[in-house]
Design a protein around this motif. Structure first.
Motif, PDB file in Angstrom:
ATOM      1  N   TRP A  35      -8.953   2.766 -15.243  1.00  0.00           N
ATOM      2  CA  TRP A  35      -8.756   1.321 -15.217  1.00  0.00           C
ATOM      3  C   TRP A  35      -9.924   0.575 -15.862  1.00  0.00           C
ATOM      4  N   ASN A  36     -11.033   1.240 -16.095  1.00  0.00           N
ATOM      5  CA  ASN A  36     -12.136   0.621 -16.826  1.00  0.00           C
ATOM      6  C   ASN A  36     -11.729   0.326 -18.268  1.00  0.00           C
ATOM      7  N   LYS A  37     -10.864   1.183 -18.824  1.00  0.00           N
ATOM      8  CA  LYS A  37     -10.482   1.048 -20.231  1.00  0.00           C
ATOM      9  C   LYS A  37      -9.041   0.591 -20.419  1.00  0.00           C
ATOM     10  N   ASN A  38      -8.155   1.003 -19.529  1.00  0.00           N
ATOM     11  CA  ASN A  38      -6.731   0.667 -19.645  1.00  0.00           C
ATOM     12  C   ASN A  38      -6.337  -0.338 -18.576  1.00  0.00           C
ATOM     13  N   LYS A  39      -5.410  -1.195 -18.907  1.00  0.00           N
ATOM     14  CA  LYS A  39      -4.936  -2.174 -17.931  1.00  0.00           C
ATOM     15  C   LYS A  39      -3.890  -1.520 -17.041  1.00  0.00           C
ATOM     16  N   PRO A  40      -4.100  -1.582 -15.729  1.00  0.00           N
ATOM     17  CA  PRO A  40      -3.129  -0.989 -14.808  1.00  0.00           C
ATOM     18  C   PRO A  40      -1.892  -1.863 -14.662  1.00  0.00           C
ATOM     19  N   SER A  41      -0.827  -1.264 -14.165  1.00  0.00           N
ATOM     20  CA  SER A  41       0.386  -2.039 -13.910  1.00  0.00           C
ATOM     21  C   SER A  41       0.193  -2.887 -12.656  1.00  0.00           C
ATOM     22  N   VAL A  42       0.962  -3.943 -12.574  1.00  0.00           N
ATOM     23  CA  VAL A  42       0.871  -4.858 -11.438  1.00  0.00           C
ATOM     24  C   VAL A  42       1.182  -4.130 -10.131  1.00  0.00           C
ATOM     25  N   ASP A  43       2.183  -3.254 -10.145  1.00  0.00           N
ATOM     26  CA  ASP A  43       2.546  -2.572  -8.905  1.00  0.00           C
ATOM     27  C   ASP A  43       1.422  -1.663  -8.397  1.00  0.00           C
ATOM     28  N   LYS A  44       0.653  -1.073  -9.299  1.00  0.00           N
ATOM     29  CA  LYS A  44      -0.473  -0.230  -8.871  1.00  0.00           C
ATOM     30  C   LYS A  44      -1.607  -1.090  -8.290  1.00  0.00           C
ATOM     31  N   ILE A  45      -1.871  -2.221  -8.918  1.00  0.00           N
ATOM     32  CA  ILE A  45      -2.899  -3.122  -8.377  1.00  0.00           C
ATOM     33  C   ILE A  45      -2.463  -3.624  -7.002  1.00  0.00           C
ATOM     34  N   GLN A  46      -1.194  -3.954  -6.867  1.00  0.00           N
ATOM     35  CA  GLN A  46      -0.684  -4.418  -5.572  1.00  0.00           C
ATOM     36  C   GLN A  46      -0.819  -3.335  -4.505  1.00  0.00           C
ATOM     37  N   ALA A  47      -0.570  -2.087  -4.871  1.00  0.00           N
ATOM     38  CA  ALA A  47      -0.693  -0.989  -3.913  1.00  0.00           C
ATOM     39  C   ALA A  47      -2.133  -0.856  -3.422  1.00  0.00           C
ATOM     40  N   VAL A  48      -3.092  -0.976  -4.331  1.00  0.00           N
ATOM     41  CA  VAL A  48      -4.506  -0.894  -3.959  1.00  0.00           C
ATOM     42  C   VAL A  48      -4.877  -2.084  -3.068  1.00  0.00           C
ATOM     43  N   ALA A  49      -4.436  -3.274  -3.440  1.00  0.00           N
ATOM     44  CA  ALA A  49      -4.739  -4.469  -2.651  1.00  0.00           C
ATOM     45  C   ALA A  49      -4.175  -4.330  -1.236  1.00  0.00           C
ATOM     46  N   LYS A  50      -2.950  -3.847  -1.130  1.00  0.00           N
ATOM     47  CA  LYS A  50      -2.328  -3.677   0.188  1.00  0.00           C
ATOM     48  C   LYS A  50      -3.091  -2.645   1.014  1.00  0.00           C
ATOM     49  N   PHE A  51      -3.472  -1.546   0.383  1.00  0.00           N
ATOM     50  CA  PHE A  51      -4.208  -0.500   1.094  1.00  0.00           C
ATOM     51  C   PHE A  51      -5.492  -1.048   1.715  1.00  0.00           C
ATOM     52  N   PHE A  52      -6.229  -1.866   0.960  1.00  0.00           N
ATOM     53  CA  PHE A  52      -7.502  -2.399   1.438  1.00  0.00           C
ATOM     54  C   PHE A  52      -7.364  -3.745   2.154  1.00  0.00           C
ATOM     55  N   ASN A  53      -6.144  -4.240   2.237  1.00  0.00           N
ATOM     56  CA  ASN A  53      -5.901  -5.527   2.894  1.00  0.00           C
ATOM     57  C   ASN A  53      -6.702  -6.650   2.239  1.00  0.00           C
ATOM     58  N   VAL A  54      -6.668  -6.666   0.905  1.00  0.00           N
ATOM     59  CA  VAL A  54      -7.284  -7.740   0.127  1.00  0.00           C
ATOM     60  C   VAL A  54      -6.229  -8.273  -0.829  1.00  0.00           C
ATOM     61  N   SER A  55      -6.510  -9.390  -1.446  1.00  0.00           N
ATOM     62  CA  SER A  55      -5.546  -9.961  -2.384  1.00  0.00           C
ATOM     63  C   SER A  55      -5.713  -9.352  -3.780  1.00  0.00           C
ATOM     64  N   VAL A  56      -4.660  -9.404  -4.549  1.00  0.00           N
ATOM     65  CA  VAL A  56      -4.725  -8.990  -5.953  1.00  0.00           C
ATOM     66  C   VAL A  56      -5.735  -9.871  -6.670  1.00  0.00           C
ATOM     67  N   ASP A  57      -5.749 -11.153  -6.359  1.00  0.00           N
ATOM     68  CA  ASP A  57      -6.715 -12.063  -6.987  1.00  0.00           C
ATOM     69  C   ASP A  57      -8.152 -11.632  -6.711  1.00  0.00           C
ATOM     70  N   TYR A  58      -8.421 -11.138  -5.511  1.00  0.00           N
ATOM     71  CA  TYR A  58      -9.772 -10.643  -5.226  1.00  0.00           C
ATOM     72  C   TYR A  58     -10.103  -9.459  -6.137  1.00  0.00           C
ATOM     73  N   LEU A  59      -9.181  -8.502  -6.231  1.00  0.00           N
ATOM     74  CA  LEU A  59      -9.437  -7.330  -7.075  1.00  0.00           C
ATOM     75  C   LEU A  59      -9.667  -7.719  -8.530  1.00  0.00           C
ATOM     76  N   LEU A  60      -8.951  -8.738  -8.976  1.00  0.00           N
ATOM     77  CA  LEU A  60      -9.061  -9.156 -10.374  1.00  0.00           C
ATOM     78  C   LEU A  60     -10.218 -10.121 -10.621  1.00  0.00           C
ATOM     79  N   GLY A  61     -10.944 -10.478  -9.562  1.00  0.00           N
ATOM     80  CA  GLY A  61     -12.107 -11.334  -9.714  1.00  0.00           C
ATOM     81  C   GLY A  61     -11.796 -12.823  -9.736  1.00  0.00           C
ATOM     82  N   ASN A  62     -10.594 -13.186  -9.284  1.00  0.00           N
ATOM     83  CA  ASN A  62     -10.201 -14.597  -9.298  1.00  0.00           C
ATOM     84  C   ASN A  62     -10.511 -15.330  -8.003  1.00  0.00           C
TER      85      ASN A  62
END
Length: 122
Positions: A35-62
């Motif tokens: 993910w440092n070089k390639n853009k992940p799919s939205v569903d994968k980012i959502q899965a990570v956000a759900k696992f850690f109980n954080v928002s997608v916006d947090y993961l994306l730096g928004n």
């Protein structure tokens, strides 16, 4: 901090490796590192956000991380999972219970299940 660094930090806080996270989420080995070089799919980012109980916006730096200490109804959460033992893989004790911000030991998990087990299962 980029996406991968945030995920590494969150994984460290949960005391799991990146590889363990990938396994739990059903991702191929080294998916998150790429993910440092390639853009992940939205569903994968959502899965990570759900696992850690954080928002997608947090993961994306928004947005900043907003920690909430709202109470968790353990009976409700576990009754949905219907565990058969204290170490049933469908439950994540560390998501619900900690002591002084640290994960509880397996011995404490066993005791909690022994005390509340009849109330947590049908």
């Amino acid at each position: 901090m980029d996406l991968y660094e945030k995920i590494k930090e969150l994984a460290a806080q949960k005391n799991i490796s990146i590889r363990q996270l990938e396994e739990k989420l059903g991702f191929a080995n080294a998916t998150l590192r790429r993910w440092n070089k390639n853009k992940p799919s939205v569903d994968k980012i959502q899965a990570v956000a759900k696992f850690f109980n954080v928002s997608v916006d947090y993961l994306l730096g928004n947005e900043e991380l907003k920690k909430t200490n709202k109470p968790v109804d353990l009976k409700k959460v576990i009754s949905e999972k219907k565990p058969t033992s204290w170490d049933d893989p469908r439950i994540d004790w560390n998501e619900w219970v900690s002591f002084d911000g640290e994960p509880i030991s397996d011995d404490v998990k066993k005791m909690l299940f022994a005390i509340y087990g009849d109330k947590l299962t049908d």
